[in-house]
Write a protein that holds these residues in place. Structure first.
Motif, PDB file in Angstrom:
ATOM      1  N   PRO A  74       0.795  -1.232   0.000  1.00 16.13           N
ATOM      2  CA  PRO A  74       0.000   0.000   0.000  1.00 16.13           C
ATOM      3  C   PRO A  74       0.828   1.283   0.000  1.00 16.13           C
ATOM      4  CG  PRO A  74      -1.006  -1.603   1.456  1.00 16.13           C
ATOM      5  CD  PRO A  74       0.310  -2.189   1.025  1.00 16.13           C
ATOM      6  N   GLY A 163      -8.224  -3.462   3.596  1.00 15.86           N
ATOM      7  CA  GLY A 163      -8.592  -2.062   3.771  1.00 15.86           C
ATOM      8  C   GLY A 163      -7.452  -1.120   3.437  1.00 15.86           C
ATOM      9  N   ASP A 164      -6.229  -1.490   3.813  1.00 16.35           N
ATOM     10  CA  ASP A 164      -5.071  -0.642   3.513  1.00 16.35           C
ATOM     11  C   ASP A 164      -4.829  -0.569   2.013  1.00 16.35           C
ATOM     12  OD1 ASP A 164      -4.704  -0.245   6.204  1.00 16.35           O
ATOM     13  OD2 ASP A 164      -3.140  -1.767   6.411  1.00 16.35           O
ATOM     14  N   GLN A 167      -7.513   1.607   0.429  1.00 11.83           N
ATOM     15  CA  GLN A 167      -7.242   3.007   0.739  1.00 11.83           C
ATOM     16  C   GLN A 167      -6.113   3.558  -0.120  1.00 11.83           C
ATOM     17  OE1 GLN A 167      -5.429   3.955   4.620  1.00 11.83           O
ATOM     18  NE2 GLN A 167      -6.990   5.529   4.884  1.00 11.83           N
ATOM     19  N   ALA A 170      -7.389   4.050  -3.652  1.00 17.94           N
ATOM     20  CA  ALA A 170      -8.237   5.240  -3.723  1.00 17.94           C
ATOM     21  C   ALA A 170      -7.382   6.505  -3.725  1.00 17.94           C
ATOM     22  CB  ALA A 170      -9.209   5.261  -2.545  1.00 17.94           C
ATOM     23  N   ALA A 171      -6.331   6.519  -2.902  1.00 16.02           N
ATOM     24  CA  ALA A 171      -5.433   7.671  -2.882  1.00 16.02           C
ATOM     25  C   ALA A 171      -4.723   7.818  -4.222  1.00 16.02           C
ATOM     26  CB  ALA A 171      -4.410   7.516  -1.756  1.00 16.02           C
ATOM     27  N   LEU A 240       0.030   8.075   4.006  1.00 15.22           N
ATOM     28  CA  LEU A 240      -0.188   6.633   3.882  1.00 15.22           C
ATOM     29  C   LEU A 240       1.093   5.837   4.100  1.00 15.22           C
ATOM     30  CD1 LEU A 240      -2.616   6.546   0.826  1.00 15.22           C
ATOM     31  CD2 LEU A 240      -3.171   6.323   3.249  1.00 15.22           C
ATOM     32  N   ALA A 265      -6.405  15.133   0.909  1.00 15.95           N
ATOM     33  CA  ALA A 265      -7.408  14.496   0.057  1.00 15.95           C
ATOM     34  C   ALA A 265      -8.466  15.495  -0.402  1.00 15.95           C
ATOM     35  CB  ALA A 265      -8.063  13.334   0.810  1.00 15.95           C
TER      36      ALA A 265
END
Length: 289
Positions: A74, A163-164, A167, A170-171, A240, A265
């Motif tokens: 991630p 989830g990581d 995320q 998405a970033a 992140l 974000a």
């Protein structure tokens, strides 16, 4: 023909154009190679001791190996996107719009096709789909490479938390989407591919870094530079965990911590919307010459 049908047809046509365009695959290939080299190949060489006596300066071998394993995907996924990935996607957006003016295709599409809103909207949607594909390809490549490293070096093959990873993806979509919208705006402003590409690369790779470098010389300038597009993108990556080390122990170019993740974000989302709206306004209101 209603607006949604026109938009769907325009999107299909633009996707066909982008995916059959050699420049698209060249840019995707360049990004993939850069990502593999700087995120995996060079650190792996440093870990294995093949990079010279200073290859792992500032980072222990254990830290270098940990950054190459699947659990760290991630943070690795987003670390190159604020600068190098962003510059390449910005170039794609600039060329997608600028070439329409250079080849004269905008004149035909916007005067005889579905209308300016649907035609330009189709280009934006096609670029958005392309960005999704680039992020998915990067994630798949990173995961595969990380598992190869784990198998060869005997490291843990445990993957990242779902989830990581979501995320981080998405970033990545937000970072690359913002830069793609910036490229669209530059292409609409320049009304040609060469100038648009040059301006986009100079801004992404040079201007923001120079401004951040001199921000301490002028009172209040840091407040501005901390909120530039590249600063917001770098801060989101930094939030992140994208603070990886290269073989010389130096921080990843473009990764910052001047904003918290949420602020970065929201700022990126605002830039994306503003860039797209301004570009659409230019295309709708200006002549096509």
């Amino acid at each position: 023909m209603n607006a949604l049908t026109a938009l769907a047809r325009s999107t299909r046509a633009e996707l066909r154009r982008l995916w059959r365009w050699p420049a698209t695959w060249v840019l995707v290939g360049v990004w993939t190679v850069l990502n593999l080299l700087f995120a995996y190949a060079f650190p792996w060489i440093g870990y294995s001791g093949g990079g010279g006596p200073d290859a792992a300066a500032g980072a222990s071998p254990q830290a270098l190996l940990a950054g190459l394993l699947p659990a760290n995907v991630p943070s690795t996924l987003v670390q190159g996107m604020p600068m190098f990935g962003g510059a390449i996607v910005m170039l794609l957006g600039a060329l997608a719009i600028g070439n329409g003016y250079a080849w004269g295709t905008w004149k035909t599409v916007l005067t005889q096709g579905p209308g300016r809103l649907a035609a330009f909207g189709g280009t934006l949607v096609a670029l958005a789909v392309s960005v999704v594909g680039i992020v998915a390809l990067t994630a798949a490549t990173d995961l595969a490479t990380a598992h190869v490293v784990a198998a060869v070096e005997g490291g843990s093959a445990a993957g990242p938390a779902a989830g990581d990873l979501v995320q981080a993806m998405a970033a990545g979509l937000l970072v690359l989407g913002m830069w793609a919208a910036g490229g669209v705006l530059v292409g609409a402003l320049a009304k040609g591919p060469a100038l648009a590409a040059g301006l986009g690369l100079v801004w992404a790779l040079v201007v923001e870094n120079l401004l951040r470098g001199v921000s301490g010389l002028v009172d209040g300038m840091a407040t501005l530079t901390d909120r530039l597009p590249g600063s917001a993108a770098g801060s989101l990556a930094g939030a992140l965990g994208a603070v990886g080390q290269d073989p010389r122990g130096e921080g990843t170019p473009g990764v910052l911590t001047v904003l918290d993740g949420a602020s970065a974000a929201w700022l990126l989302a605002a830039y994306l919307v503003v860039f797209a709206v301004v570009a659409l306004t230019l295309v709708r209101r200006r002549d096509l010459g």
